[in-house]
Design an enzyme around this catalytic site. Structure first.
Site, PDB file in Angstrom:
ATOM      1  N   GLY A 221      29.022  55.471  35.665  1.00 53.38           N
ATOM      2  CA  GLY A 221      29.499  55.588  37.045  1.00 53.38           C
ATOM      3  C   GLY A 221      28.520  56.175  38.032  1.00 53.38           C
ATOM      4  O   GLY A 221      28.907  56.496  39.155  1.00 53.38           O
ATOM      5  N   GLY A 262      25.847  51.876  33.503  1.00 59.65           N
ATOM      6  CA  GLY A 262      25.673  50.429  33.602  1.00 59.65           C
ATOM      7  C   GLY A 262      24.881  50.114  34.858  1.00 59.65           C
ATOM      8  O   GLY A 262      23.688  49.824  34.822  1.00 59.65           O
ATOM      9  N   ARG A 299      31.420  40.335  43.890  1.00 57.45           N
ATOM     10  CA  ARG A 299      31.600  41.720  44.342  1.00 57.45           C
ATOM     11  C   ARG A 299      31.960  41.852  45.831  1.00 57.45           C
ATOM     12  O   ARG A 299      32.828  42.643  46.182  1.00 57.45           O
ATOM     13  CB  ARG A 299      30.357  42.572  44.012  1.00 57.45           C
ATOM     14  CG  ARG A 299      30.031  42.640  42.516  1.00 57.45           C
ATOM     15  CD  ARG A 299      29.000  43.704  42.184  1.00 57.45           C
ATOM     16  NE  ARG A 299      29.567  45.030  42.292  1.00 57.45           N
ATOM     17  CZ  ARG A 299      29.382  45.829  43.318  1.00 57.45           C
ATOM     18  NH1 ARG A 299      28.638  45.455  44.331  1.00 57.45           N
ATOM     19  NH2 ARG A 299      29.952  47.009  43.346  1.00 57.45           N
ATOM     20  N   CYS A 329      36.080  26.085  47.958  1.00 55.08           N
ATOM     21  CA  CYS A 329      37.283  25.902  48.757  1.00 55.08           C
ATOM     22  C   CYS A 329      38.138  27.150  48.773  1.00 55.08           C
ATOM     23  O   CYS A 329      39.269  27.145  48.258  1.00 55.08           O
ATOM     24  CB  CYS A 329      38.062  24.734  48.188  1.00 55.08           C
ATOM     25  SG  CYS A 329      37.905  23.310  49.225  1.00 55.08           S
ATOM     26  N   GLU A 330      37.617  28.198  49.303  1.00 54.10           N
ATOM     27  CA  GLU A 330      38.334  29.461  49.480  1.00 54.10           C
ATOM     28  C   GLU A 330      37.598  30.195  50.593  1.00 54.10           C
ATOM     29  O   GLU A 330      36.444  29.889  50.879  1.00 54.10           O
ATOM     30  CB  GLU A 330      38.250  30.338  48.222  1.00 54.10           C
ATOM     31  CG  GLU A 330      38.936  29.788  47.030  1.00 54.10           C
ATOM     32  CD  GLU A 330      40.261  30.460  46.739  1.00 54.10           C
ATOM     33  OE1 GLU A 330      40.679  31.364  47.497  1.00 54.10           O
ATOM     34  OE2 GLU A 330      40.868  30.062  45.736  1.00 54.10           O
ATOM     35  N   TYR A 357      27.062  43.423  37.274  1.00 56.82           N
ATOM     36  CA  TYR A 357      28.343  42.774  37.589  1.00 56.82           C
ATOM     37  C   TYR A 357      28.145  41.588  38.533  1.00 56.82           C
ATOM     38  O   TYR A 357      28.977  41.323  39.388  1.00 56.82           O
ATOM     39  CB  TYR A 357      29.348  43.788  38.164  1.00 56.82           C
ATOM     40  CG  TYR A 357      29.485  45.028  37.311  1.00 56.82           C
ATOM     41  CD1 TYR A 357      30.132  44.972  36.086  1.00 56.82           C
ATOM     42  CD2 TYR A 357      28.928  46.247  37.702  1.00 56.82           C
ATOM     43  CE1 TYR A 357      30.235  46.103  35.273  1.00 56.82           C
ATOM     44  CE2 TYR A 357      29.025  47.376  36.901  1.00 56.82           C
ATOM     45  CZ  TYR A 357      29.674  47.290  35.688  1.00 56.82           C
ATOM     46  OH  TYR A 357      29.765  48.408  34.888  1.00 56.82           O
TER      47      TYR A 357
HETATM   48  N1  LLP Z   1      31.842  53.169  30.548  1.00 54.66           N
HETATM   49  C1  LLP Z   1      33.048  52.613  30.662  1.00 54.66           C
HETATM   50  C2  LLP Z   1      34.065  52.940  29.679  1.00 54.66           C
HETATM   51  C3  LLP Z   1      33.323  51.735  31.718  1.00 54.66           C
HETATM   52  O1  LLP Z   1      34.536  51.199  31.837  1.00 54.66           O
HETATM   53  C4  LLP Z   1      32.304  51.412  32.643  1.00 54.66           C
HETATM   54  C5  LLP Z   1      32.566  50.494  33.755  1.00 54.66           C
HETATM   55  C6  LLP Z   1      31.037  51.999  32.474  1.00 54.66           C
HETATM   56  C7  LLP Z   1      30.851  52.878  31.417  1.00 54.66           C
HETATM   57  C8  LLP Z   1      29.880  51.712  33.391  1.00 54.66           C
HETATM   58  O2  LLP Z   1      30.109  52.053  34.713  1.00 54.66           O
HETATM   59  P1  LLP Z   1      28.898  51.926  35.744  1.00 54.66           P
HETATM   60  O3  LLP Z   1      27.832  52.914  35.307  1.00 54.66           O
HETATM   61  O4  LLP Z   1      28.380  50.555  35.660  1.00 54.66           O
HETATM   62  O5  LLP Z   1      29.471  52.243  37.063  1.00 54.66           O
HETATM   63  N2  LLP Z   1      32.717  45.521  38.287  1.00 54.66           N
HETATM   64  C9  LLP Z   1      32.695  46.734  39.072  1.00 54.66           C
HETATM   65  C10 LLP Z   1      32.460  47.954  38.235  1.00 54.66           C
HETATM   66  C11 LLP Z   1      33.528  48.121  37.179  1.00 54.66           C
HETATM   67  C12 LLP Z   1      33.090  49.004  36.098  1.00 54.66           C
HETATM   68  C13 LLP Z   1      34.042  49.009  34.963  1.00 54.66           C
HETATM   69  N3  LLP Z   1      33.690  49.953  33.952  1.00 54.66           N
HETATM   70  C14 LLP Z   1      31.657  46.588  40.181  1.00 54.66           C
HETATM   71  O6  LLP Z   1      31.014  45.556  40.268  1.00 54.66           O
HETATM   72  O7  LLP Z   1      31.503  47.494  40.996  1.00 54.66           O
END
Ligand code: LLP
Length: 399
Positions: A221, A262, A299, A329-330, A357
């Site tokens: 996060g 991530g 996103r 088409c959206e 993502y």
């Molecule tokens: N660990 C767990 C258990 C998670 O569910 C996630 C992300 C991460 C780590 C990694 O989080 P990050 O460091 O990438 O923020 N698709 C969305 C983000 C959803 C993340 C879901 N879980 C976006 O594009 O902003």
């Protein structure tokens, strides 16, 4: 700052066509170094949250850097194994999954975090004390860039609520379950490092209930800048505060700290190159429709997320306001009222922060094809995924 030049991106578009995702290996390494430098000399492990970007060539880069990998499905775990990660470097943080997938993960010998009492009970019945396991807890903390990417609050489906610790303890006792770690992930795009400190405090209240803990997993996060002037999570401050909080942790044994970044590792390393199909002047906006849409990069539409858009074909062009839209088409607005150097049909528009993502959340909506992916390392671009062909749309259809 480590980044690809407009010339490099133009040459990649020319060589591989558009739309195309481009990833920069050295930028991923740079981000990883920022983390490891900040936490130097601490007992910390980083597990790359591969859901952000699972291309096997990117996973190999992550492995070569020395990181571990976090997975959110059994298939991600299998991809990680194909990329060369050994089971001890793979973590499967599950949510809402069928117990059979947990059995499959155990057969692979990887780390597992369980997020429901139901699966914990099934796990206890089957494995007793024989397989160390982690618990994904819901700390009831609201954090993250927007509600859709907030996962630790008191209405969230993720994790076992910390207030159910007595139910957890009963199951652990009944089946003699070996709880090796406690996990929380409160959300994505968390700038305020005190959120992690709060998470630690919640976990410190819980750890005395468990006898055999080896790690505390604080999830991912970390925020990256998306807009010009935007700031990122201050990783040095985070390290300082986390180290301070752990320096007098109340547990009887040493505890390792785990993180699951991530976005932080791959977001800024990614570029998405599109071509402008059509320009349309109207009384309210000038629309620039590109050869892509939310079937490739969702996103902006799903989270109202900002992605900076650059016209690499006309960098000296007069700045004008555009609505950048797609070809499906959206209503698929990437950006509204956005200042961009003058756009002509055929120009290449590049979306920044496309590593996390982006491709990963793409689809074949409108029977359109998924784009190609290219990895640049030592300035050499290599195709790491071919773009879809029409045959891919037919695959699995019974004709
Ligand atoms: N660990 C767990 C258990 C998670 O569910 C996630 C992300 C991460 C780590 C990694 O989080 P990050 O460091 O990438 O923020 N698709 C969305 C983000 C959803 C993340 C879901 N879980 C976006 O594009 O902003």
């Amino acid at each position: 700052m480590t980044q690809l030049s407009a010339e490099q991106l133009k040459s990649i578009a020319h060589q591989f066509g558009t739309p195309v995702y481009v990833y920069h290996a050295e930028k991923i390494q740079e981000q990883y170094k920022k983390l490891t430098n900040a936490f130097e000399a601490s007992d910390v492990q980083f597990f790359y949250a591969s859901k952000a970007l699972t291309n096997i060539n990117v996973l190999k880069e992550i492995l070569a850097m020395g990181a571990n990998v976090d997975c959110s499905s059994i298939n991600e775990a299998k991809l990680a194994m194909l990329a060369g990660f050994t089971p001890s470097k793979i973590l499967y943080t599950s949510n809402g999954i069928n117990f059979e997938e947990i059995e499959e993960a155990a057969a692979l010998g990887i780390h597992i975090n369980i997020d429901s009492l139901s699966n914990l009970e099934k796990f206890g019945k089957k494995f007793g004390h024989s397989y160390p396991v982690g618990l994904r807890l819901r700390p009831n903390i609201m954090a993250g860039g927007n509600l859709k990417i907030s996962t630790g609050h008191s209405n969230s489906k993720f994790g076992i609520p910390v207030n159910q610790v007595n139910e957890i303890k009963e199951l652990v006792k009944k089946y003699n379950i070996f709880i090796q770690g406690l996990h929380i992930h409160t959300g994505s795009e968390i700038k305020d490092v005190d959120v992690f400190v709060k998470g630690i405090e919640v976990l410190f209240d819980i750890i005395p209930h468990f006898d055999e803990l080896k790690f505390i997993d604080l999830g991912g996060g970390f925020k990256v800048p998306y807009q010009p002037g935007d700031s990122e999570t201050d990783i040095n401050l985070l390290a300082q505060k986390v180290k301070q909080a752990f320096s007098n942790h109340p547990y009887k044994n040493p505890l390792q700290i785990w993180f699951e970044p991530g976005k932080y590792l791959v977001s800024e390393a990614g570029y998405f190159i599109t071509t402008v199909n059509v320009l349309k002047e109207t009384n309210t906006a000038t629309f620039a429709a590109v050869n892509s849409s939310f079937n490739h990069l969702i996103r902006p539409m799903f989270y109202d997320a900002w992605h900076t858009i650059i016209n690499i074909s006309n960098p000296e062009g007069k700045e004008k306001k555009y609505a950048v839209v797609g070809n499906i088409c959206e209503t698929d607005t990437f950006a509204w009222d956005r200042t961009i150097n003058e756009i002509r049909e055929g120009d290449l528009l590049v979306f920044l922060n496309a590593g996390a993502y982006g491709f990963e959340m793409s689809s074949n909506f409108n029977s359109r094809l998924k784009p190609a992916e290219v990895l640049v390392k030592n300035n050499a671009p290599v195709l790491i995924r071919q773009r879809d062909t029409f045959e891919d749309l037919l695959r699995n259809q019974m004709i």
